[in-house]
Design a protein around this motif. Structure first.
Motif, short mmCIF file in Angstrom:
data_model
loop_
_atom_site.label_atom_id
_atom_site.label_comp_id
_atom_site.label_asym_id
_atom_site.label_seq_id
_atom_site.Cartn_x
_atom_site.Cartn_y
_atom_site.Cartn_z
N UNK A 189 0.83 -1.20 0.00
CA UNK A 189 0.00 0.00 0.00
C UNK A 189 0.87 1.25 0.00
N UNK A 190 0.58 2.24 -0.86
CA UNK A 190 1.38 3.48 -0.88
C UNK A 190 1.34 4.17 0.47
N UNK A 191 2.39 4.91 0.79
CA UNK A 191 2.50 5.55 2.10
C UNK A 191 1.33 6.48 2.39
N UNK A 192 0.83 7.17 1.38
CA UNK A 192 -0.24 8.14 1.63
C UNK A 192 -1.56 7.47 1.98
N UNK A 212 -3.83 0.61 7.69
CA UNK A 212 -3.37 -0.06 8.91
C UNK A 212 -4.43 0.03 10.01
N UNK A 213 -5.03 1.19 10.15
CA UNK A 213 -6.08 1.35 11.17
C UNK A 213 -7.28 0.46 10.87
N UNK A 214 -7.59 0.30 9.58
CA UNK A 214 -8.69 -0.58 9.19
C UNK A 214 -8.40 -2.01 9.64
N UNK A 215 -7.17 -2.48 9.43
CA UNK A 215 -6.81 -3.84 9.84
C UNK A 215 -6.86 -4.00 11.34
N UNK A 216 -6.37 -3.00 12.07
CA UNK A 216 -6.39 -3.07 13.53
C UNK A 216 -7.83 -3.11 14.06
N UNK A 217 -8.70 -2.33 13.45
CA UNK A 217 -10.10 -2.33 13.86
C UNK A 217 -10.75 -3.67 13.55
N UNK A 218 -10.42 -4.23 12.39
CA UNK A 218 -10.98 -5.54 12.02
C UNK A 218 -10.49 -6.61 12.98
N UNK A 219 -9.22 -6.52 13.40
CA UNK A 219 -8.69 -7.50 14.34
C UNK A 219 -9.42 -7.44 15.68
N UNK A 220 -9.75 -6.22 16.12
CA UNK A 220 -10.47 -6.08 17.39
C UNK A 220 -11.90 -6.59 17.29
N UNK A 254 8.58 -0.23 8.72
CA UNK A 254 9.39 -0.32 7.52
C UNK A 254 8.99 0.77 6.50
N UNK A 255 7.70 1.03 6.41
CA UNK A 255 7.24 2.04 5.46
C UNK A 255 7.68 3.45 5.89
N UNK A 256 7.50 3.73 7.15
CA UNK A 256 7.87 5.06 7.67
C UNK A 256 9.17 4.91 8.46
#
Length: 284
Positions: free
Chosen positions: A150-153, A159-167, A189-191
């Motif tokens: 996924x592009x940095x922008x 990432x937040x979407x994945x964390x929310x889905x995990x919760x 790694x990206x940032x």
């Protein structure tokens, strides 16, 4: 970005992820074991090998290759590694399947006529991450794969979407923590100008510090994985690395090992590695 390391950790933590990429998974998919295996006779190392449990019938081996750099010899190497493994391994498998993961079609070798009977067969599945669709509509495992591309922008919101889905998904707490760790590592790694703590704060807000013993255990486990992966890269580039150099690699810090993983791409002879280790040994 060191995607070899990320995908190794992805498959190590979630070996069932490989079966989300194939058309038909074996009945014993939940019992498969993942590893990165060296075929010593040829100094090859296969990125991902998924082996069935002893009770499986038929016994089917799955092989994965993650290719984020141009490599005109990819298919020569991939199929040679597979056939050598199947020939040398003490267990005789009934069948095999290969999965090759590209960020996009642009990195796939354009001339594969010599291997077309295999590449276009049911035995091989080519995955192009940019064609899998929106990250939001994928499983957590596939979403983690897509996050690496996924592009940095767009990466922060992804990432937040994945964390929310995990919760919101019914998975064990340990698996949730593994997902959080992987998302954080990918974003670090990206940032790369941000520390891990700054990335965690960006994604999760202030975090209560973990007990020291748990933090040290995680750091040691991460370093062992990094040593394994950089050794695999060196073996692929130069053949088997001399035994006397391995302790010097193991003495490096995790940050130094990650730097070596990048610098070795510029090495042309084994002496380059020896000089690098001489200049980067601890306490020098």
């Amino acid at each position: 970005m060191r995607r070899d390391t990320l995908f190794y950790q992805l498959f190590k933590q979630f070996p069932g992820l490989i079966f989300e990429l194939v058309d038909q998974k074996p009945p014993e998919a939940a019992d498969y074991q993942f590893d990165s295996i060296e075929v010593k006779e040829t100094a090859f190392r296969i990125d991902g090998v998924f082996l069935p449990p002893d009770h499986a019938n038929p016994k089917i081996a799955f092989f994965a290759e993650v290719q984020f750099q141009e490599d005109k010899d990819l298919y020569h190497r991939f199929f040679t590694e597979i056939m050598t493994f199947l020939y040398r391994h003490k267990i005789r498998y009934d069948n095999w399947f290969g999965v090759i993961i590209f960020p996009s079609r642009s990195l796939e070798p354009s001339n594969y006529l010599i291997h077309d009977v295999l590449i276009d067969s049911y035995k091989v599945k080519r995955i192009y991450l940019d064609e899998l669709g929106d990250l939001e509509n994928q499983s957590l495992g596939i979403g983690l794969m897509l996050l690496t591309n996924t592009p940095e922008n767009k990466a922060r919101e992804a990432a937040k979407t994945l964390l929310k889905k995990a919760q919101n998904t019914e998975v064990e707490n340990l698996e949730k923590q593994a997902i959080i760790d992987l998302v954080t590592k990918i974003m670090t790694y990206k940032f790369n100008k941000l520390s891990r703590e700054e990335v965690e704060a960006m994604l999760l807000g202030p975090i209560t510090e973990e007990p020291r013993a748990i933090r040290e255990w995680k750091e040691e486990a991460s370093k062992k994985e990094a040593v394994l992966l950089v050794t695999r890269q060196l073996n692929r580039r130069f053949g088997t690395v001399p035994q006397e150099l391995l302790p010097k690699i193991e003495q490096l810090s995790r940050e130094q090992i990650e730097t070596l993983a990048e610098d070795l791409l510029d090495f042309s002879v084994l002496t380059d590695l020896e000089n690098w280790l001489q200049q980067n040994q601890p306490n020098q």
